[in-house]
Design an enzyme around this catalytic site. Structure first.
Site, mmCIF file in Angstrom:
data_model
loop_
_atom_site.group_PDB
_atom_site.id
_atom_site.type_symbol
_atom_site.label_atom_id
_atom_site.label_comp_id
_atom_site.label_asym_id
_atom_site.label_seq_id
_atom_site.Cartn_x
_atom_site.Cartn_y
_atom_site.Cartn_z
ATOM 1 N N GLY A 36 -14.666 36.119 46.892
ATOM 2 C CA GLY A 36 -15.876 36.287 47.886
ATOM 3 C C GLY A 36 -16.933 35.398 47.345
ATOM 4 N N ALA A 96 -8.615 42.357 51.942
ATOM 5 C CA ALA A 96 -8.599 41.882 50.383
ATOM 6 C C ALA A 96 -7.193 41.579 49.857
ATOM 7 C CB ALA A 96 -9.393 42.876 49.688
ATOM 8 N N ALA A 97 -7.147 40.455 49.472
ATOM 9 C CA ALA A 97 -5.725 40.374 48.801
ATOM 10 C C ALA A 97 -5.770 38.936 48.293
ATOM 11 C CB ALA A 97 -4.861 40.139 50.071
ATOM 12 N N ASN A 152 -2.465 43.465 43.219
ATOM 13 C CA ASN A 152 -3.613 43.280 43.943
ATOM 14 C C ASN A 152 -3.108 43.710 45.497
ATOM 15 O OD1 ASN A 152 -6.250 43.171 44.179
ATOM 16 N ND2 ASN A 152 -6.249 40.965 44.906
ATOM 17 N N SER A 192 0.635 37.954 57.869
ATOM 18 C CA SER A 192 0.859 36.513 58.049
ATOM 19 C C SER A 192 2.212 36.228 58.604
ATOM 20 C CB SER A 192 0.906 36.085 56.568
ATOM 21 O OG SER A 192 1.176 34.887 56.268
ATOM 22 N N TYR A 219 4.699 36.182 48.231
ATOM 23 C CA TYR A 219 3.211 36.571 49.015
ATOM 24 C C TYR A 219 3.712 37.154 50.416
ATOM 25 C CZ TYR A 219 -0.182 35.375 52.551
ATOM 26 O OH TYR A 219 -1.161 35.616 53.714
ATOM 27 N N LYS A 251 3.110 41.113 52.045
ATOM 28 C CA LYS A 251 2.662 41.348 53.507
ATOM 29 C C LYS A 251 3.675 42.432 54.172
ATOM 30 C CE LYS A 251 -1.001 39.262 53.169
ATOM 31 N NZ LYS A 251 -2.486 39.898 53.478
ATOM 32 N N ASN A 307 -1.675 29.514 60.493
ATOM 33 C CA ASN A 307 -2.545 28.811 59.719
ATOM 34 C C ASN A 307 -4.160 28.940 59.844
ATOM 35 O OD1 ASN A 307 0.297 27.619 59.464
ATOM 36 N ND2 ASN A 307 -0.892 26.191 57.679
ATOM 37 N N ARG A 322 2.135 22.267 62.007
ATOM 38 C CA ARG A 322 1.736 23.679 61.999
ATOM 39 C C ARG A 322 1.116 24.039 63.136
ATOM 40 N NH1 ARG A 322 4.826 23.276 58.645
ATOM 41 N NH2 ARG A 322 5.210 23.894 56.578
ATOM 42 N N GLY A 335 9.990 24.686 49.846
ATOM 43 C CA GLY A 335 10.123 25.562 50.820
ATOM 44 C C GLY A 335 9.402 25.130 51.912
HETATM 45 C C1 UD1 Z 1 0.512 28.236 53.830
HETATM 46 C C2 UD1 Z 1 1.497 29.306 52.965
HETATM 47 C C3 UD1 Z 1 1.684 30.546 54.023
HETATM 48 C C4 UD1 Z 1 0.500 30.982 54.406
HETATM 49 C C5 UD1 Z 1 -0.516 29.887 54.896
HETATM 50 C C6 UD1 Z 1 -1.981 30.061 55.326
HETATM 51 C C7 UD1 Z 1 3.413 28.125 51.659
HETATM 52 C C8 UD1 Z 1 4.625 27.872 51.742
HETATM 53 N N1 UD1 Z 1 2.977 28.855 52.883
HETATM 54 O O1 UD1 Z 1 1.147 27.880 54.745
HETATM 55 O O2 UD1 Z 1 2.443 31.316 53.495
HETATM 56 O O3 UD1 Z 1 0.488 32.018 55.329
HETATM 57 O O4 UD1 Z 1 -0.715 28.757 54.026
HETATM 58 O O5 UD1 Z 1 -2.641 30.503 54.369
HETATM 59 O O6 UD1 Z 1 2.408 27.898 50.781
HETATM 60 N N2 UD1 Z 1 0.295 19.512 53.051
HETATM 61 C C9 UD1 Z 1 0.279 18.225 52.461
HETATM 62 N N3 UD1 Z 1 -0.746 18.137 51.502
HETATM 63 C C10 UD1 Z 1 -1.250 19.080 51.048
HETATM 64 C C11 UD1 Z 1 -1.388 20.377 51.331
HETATM 65 C C12 UD1 Z 1 -0.295 20.485 52.421
HETATM 66 O O7 UD1 Z 1 0.870 17.544 53.105
HETATM 67 O O8 UD1 Z 1 -2.118 18.867 49.780
HETATM 68 C C13 UD1 Z 1 1.076 19.760 54.341
HETATM 69 C C14 UD1 Z 1 2.226 20.980 54.022
HETATM 70 O O9 UD1 Z 1 3.391 20.328 53.618
HETATM 71 C C15 UD1 Z 1 2.554 21.467 55.487
HETATM 72 C C16 UD1 Z 1 1.125 21.532 55.998
HETATM 73 O O10 UD1 Z 1 0.376 20.359 55.304
HETATM 74 O O11 UD1 Z 1 3.159 20.708 56.152
HETATM 75 C C17 UD1 Z 1 0.100 22.641 55.987
HETATM 76 O O12 UD1 Z 1 0.157 23.247 54.603
HETATM 77 P P1 UD1 Z 1 -0.538 24.401 54.209
HETATM 78 O O13 UD1 Z 1 -2.111 24.322 54.743
HETATM 79 O O14 UD1 Z 1 -0.662 24.438 52.747
HETATM 80 O O15 UD1 Z 1 -0.014 25.661 54.848
HETATM 81 P P2 UD1 Z 1 1.444 26.287 54.842
HETATM 82 O O16 UD1 Z 1 2.287 25.714 53.878
HETATM 83 O O17 UD1 Z 1 2.085 25.960 56.212
#
Ligand code: UD1
Length: 329
Positions: free
Chosen positions: A36, A73-74, A91, A116, A140, A144, A169, A220, A283
């Site tokens: 925080g 809080a998590a 946590n 989530s 994670y 949840k 997201n 997303r 993943g």
């Molecule tokens: C992630 C978490 C999810 C969580 C959500 C919100 C994972 C697998 N999933 O979702 O559990 O609920 O955040 O906090 O970690 N990307 C890039 N470059 C980067 C970062 C991301 O290309 O440096 C792409 C990723 O491949 C994806 C998209 O951007 O396609 C969104 O990624 P990210 O913001 O990390 O969120 P999620 O993976 O969808």
């Protein structure tokens, strides 16, 4: 209502606190300040530093007689949860069990839980509705889901009514500009893109451009934190009015690719965002989208700030201001 918000100094929690107070509620923030930020604490709230891992901290704060707990809080980094599951078990699981027990001891009946989309795991279909199977792909998401199940039991056995809000997201910053502290140690796409646009890092990786999406990059469903905040207040009103539990997705169903985010950030900031396309991240599904009809129908929730322009403009404002402040100091 008297509301206790755990994690109320965090990224999403601070937005929820501002909204609750704007709507006339009396808010106490309970935060251990591990992630925080003091600057994001609403000055109208009461602040108590404490940890959900200490029952004595919880009992002390809960003496104040709350109607509702909003629990944010998590830890929330999915990748980290696979390397350090014990950290997440402690946590997220122990902390929440302590909090639920404190609610029972102190007679707090309503519990709003920050869940989530990670509870669903790899989508079997999109948009994902609440009937989609829940098979988390990371620890994670499993924490949840375990908490949701626990709340279901405590609702049956002890009459604690809960809302599980399954965020997609979360992104953006307060459109009124009241929340100015950047998220600490971000790993998600939008903050990473912002760090490149503001010169904090030179370049970034795009994880894969061979998905079955319009430009090959991951798609997303980005939901603005002000819209998430509104949903918490509506969920609270629903629990109190209907006295039944609520499990809903919070997203828009709108598609947004990695390249859409980069392009919009370049347009808004006027700076270029250098990126390298690398392999897919382990993943990561190609497309994740929410079906949010249930939230619309049950709590009359409609996102109003979750368009890409507002998401990126509100976030850039924070990064730009931080950069100016750093340059001046
Ligand atoms: C992630 C978490 C999810 C969580 C959500 C919100 C994972 C697998 N999933 O979702 O559990 O609920 O955040 O906090 O970690 N990307 C890039 N470059 C980067 C970062 C991301 O290309 O440096 C792409 C990723 O491949 C994806 C998209 O951007 O396609 C969104 O990624 P990210 O913001 O990390 O969120 P999620 O993976 O969808």
């Amino acid at each position: 209502m008297k509301v206790l918000v755990t994690g109320g100094a965090g990224y999403i929690g601070s937005h929820v606190v501002f909204e609750l107070i704007d709507q006339g509620h009396d808010v106490t923030i309970f935060d251990d300040m591990s992630l925080g930020l003091v600057e994001n604490i609403d000055p109208r709230a009461t602040f108590v530093k404490g940890s959900t891992l200490k029952e004595s901290d919880l009992d002390a704060v809960c003496q104040n007689g709350f109607d509702v707990v909003v629990h944010l809080a998590a830890w929330k980094a999915a990748g980290e949860s696979m390397a350090y599951p014990g950290k997440y078990a402690k946590n997220n699981l122990n902390g929440t069990v302590n909090l639920i027990n404190a609610c029972e001891r102190k007679g707090i009946k309503y519990f709003i839980f920050s869940s989530s989309a990670a509870v669903y795991g790899t989508p079997e279909y999109v948009p994902i509705d609440e009937a989609h199977p829940v098979i988390p792909a990371n620890y994670y998401g499993e924490t949840k889901l375990m908490i949701e199940k626990n709340l279901e039991w405590f609702s049956k056995l002890k009459g604690i009514r809960y809302a599980a809000l399954r965020y997609f997201n979360a992104a953006g910053y307060d459109v009124q500009g009241r929340i100015r502290g950047k998220e600490q140690k971000p790993q998600n796409l939008i903050p990473v893109v912002m760090e490149v646009a503001s010169g904090m890092r030179d370049e970034m990786n795009v994880f894969g451009n061979d998905y079955n999406t319009k430009d090959g990059t991951g798609v997303r469903d980005y939901i603005h934190v002000n819209d998430l905040a509104t949903a918490h207040v509506k969920a609270m009103d629903y629990l109190i009015e209907k006295d039944i539990d609520l499990v809903v997705n919070l997203g828009t169903g709108k598609k947004c690719s990695v390249l859409d985010v980069i392009q919009k950030t370049e347009d808004v900031s006027g700076n270029s965002v250098k990126f390298n396309v690398v392999g897919r991240r382990d993943g990561d599904p190609g497309t994740v989208l929410a079906g949010s009809q249930k939230a619309h129908d049950l709590i009359n929730w409609t996102p109003i700030n979750s368009n890409l322009d507002t998401l990126i403009r509100s976030t850039w404002q924070v990064y730009k201001n931080n950069k100016l402040e750093e340059a001046q100091s």
